[in-house]
Design a protein around this motif. Structure first.
Motif, mmCIF file in Angstrom:
data_model
loop_
_atom_site.group_PDB
_atom_site.id
_atom_site.type_symbol
_atom_site.label_atom_id
_atom_site.label_comp_id
_atom_site.label_asym_id
_atom_site.label_seq_id
_atom_site.Cartn_x
_atom_site.Cartn_y
_atom_site.Cartn_z
ATOM 1 N N GLU A 50 -32.004 15.341 -49.938
ATOM 2 C CA GLU A 50 -30.919 15.398 -48.947
ATOM 3 C C GLU A 50 -31.419 16.042 -47.654
ATOM 4 O OE1 GLU A 50 -26.698 15.716 -51.240
ATOM 5 O OE2 GLU A 50 -27.988 17.487 -51.408
ATOM 6 N N GLU A 51 -32.238 17.083 -47.767
ATOM 7 C CA GLU A 51 -32.823 17.718 -46.580
ATOM 8 C C GLU A 51 -33.751 16.747 -45.849
ATOM 9 O OE1 GLU A 51 -34.828 21.363 -47.589
ATOM 10 O OE2 GLU A 51 -33.014 22.236 -48.484
ATOM 11 N N LYS A 53 -33.633 13.452 -45.947
ATOM 12 C CA LYS A 53 -32.792 12.410 -45.332
ATOM 13 C C LYS A 53 -32.231 12.911 -44.006
ATOM 14 C CE LYS A 53 -28.573 9.739 -45.925
ATOM 15 N NZ LYS A 53 -27.343 9.576 -46.698
ATOM 16 N N ASP A 54 -31.713 14.128 -44.007
ATOM 17 C CA ASP A 54 -31.139 14.705 -42.793
ATOM 18 C C ASP A 54 -32.196 14.802 -41.693
ATOM 19 O OD1 ASP A 54 -28.862 16.016 -41.448
ATOM 20 O OD2 ASP A 54 -30.138 17.814 -41.530
ATOM 21 N N ALA A 55 -33.394 15.240 -42.057
ATOM 22 C CA ALA A 55 -34.476 15.351 -41.069
ATOM 23 C C ALA A 55 -34.872 13.984 -40.531
ATOM 24 C CB ALA A 55 -35.684 16.052 -41.689
ATOM 25 N N GLU A 57 -32.990 11.267 -40.386
ATOM 26 C CA GLU A 57 -31.907 10.758 -39.528
ATOM 27 C C GLU A 57 -31.903 11.423 -38.155
ATOM 28 O OE1 GLU A 57 -28.360 9.360 -42.512
ATOM 29 O OE2 GLU A 57 -28.605 11.522 -42.228
ATOM 30 N N LYS A 58 -32.259 12.691 -38.109
ATOM 31 C CA LYS A 58 -32.241 13.431 -36.847
ATOM 32 C C LYS A 58 -33.567 13.368 -36.112
ATOM 33 C CE LYS A 58 -28.670 16.621 -38.312
ATOM 34 N NZ LYS A 58 -28.360 17.983 -38.748
ATOM 35 N N ASN A 60 -36.262 14.925 -37.011
ATOM 36 C CA ASN A 60 -36.924 16.224 -37.106
ATOM 37 C C ASN A 60 -38.155 16.129 -38.001
ATOM 38 O OD1 ASN A 60 -34.851 17.292 -35.564
ATOM 39 N ND2 ASN A 60 -33.711 18.032 -37.331
ATOM 40 N N LEU A 140 -30.331 5.476 -46.383
ATOM 41 C CA LEU A 140 -29.946 5.618 -44.974
ATOM 42 C C LEU A 140 -28.905 4.550 -44.641
ATOM 43 C CD1 LEU A 140 -33.469 6.130 -43.413
ATOM 44 C CD2 LEU A 140 -31.681 7.851 -43.668
#
Length: 142
Positions: A50-51, A53-55, A57-58, A60, A140
């Motif tokens: 999940e971390e 995926k978030d990175a 998407e952003k 990062n 995603l």
């Protein structure tokens, strides 16, 4: 008179049984395999994904999870019959995909992340289908 004694005894037993009767609570568990080290690791791996995926998407940078996730090859499963040659091959495929994704260029990051999620799904289709619905949450958006 005899009926009165029987009724009194019956009511007495009924009241005692009602006051001493223990209430058993049905406790549901979200994780039926919560004590197995592999099950614990898999839940941690999902949180890591999940971390990631978030990175992704952003846009990062992604920290490395490879050393932590390598434990999937040695962690004790709930069912020892799970640790087969196929499990090891699929585990190594996942670790190679994770390594590749962590080393990805910005242009390759999304496709390599998608491949990583697919390796999770492929293994879980073979071994433990329960988490597939949850793993699909890692996809995603289109």
């Amino acid at each position: 008179m005899r009926n009165l004694v029987l009724i009194t005894v019956f009511l007495g037993l009924l009241s005692v049984s009602c006051t001493t009767k223990e209430t058993k609570q049905v406790q549901t568990t979200r994780y039926p395999n919560e004590d197995a080290p592999l099950a614990l690791l898999m839940r941690a791996m999902f949180e890591d994904m999940e971390e990631i995926k978030d990175a992704v998407e952003k846009g990062n940078s992604i920290k490395s999870y490879l050393s932590k996730h390598r434990e999937l090859l040695t962690a004790r499963p709930t069912n020892p019959n799970v640790k087969t040659v196929t499990f090891e091959l699929m585990g190594n495929a996942y670790l190679e995909s994770l390594d590749l994704m962590e080393k990805s260029s910005e242009e390759e990051l999304i496709s390599n992340y998608k491949m990583l999620v697919e390796t999770c799904l492929a293994c879980h289709q073979q071994y433990c289908p329960g988490p597939i619905k949850r793993i699909n949450l890692l996809n995603l958006p289109l």
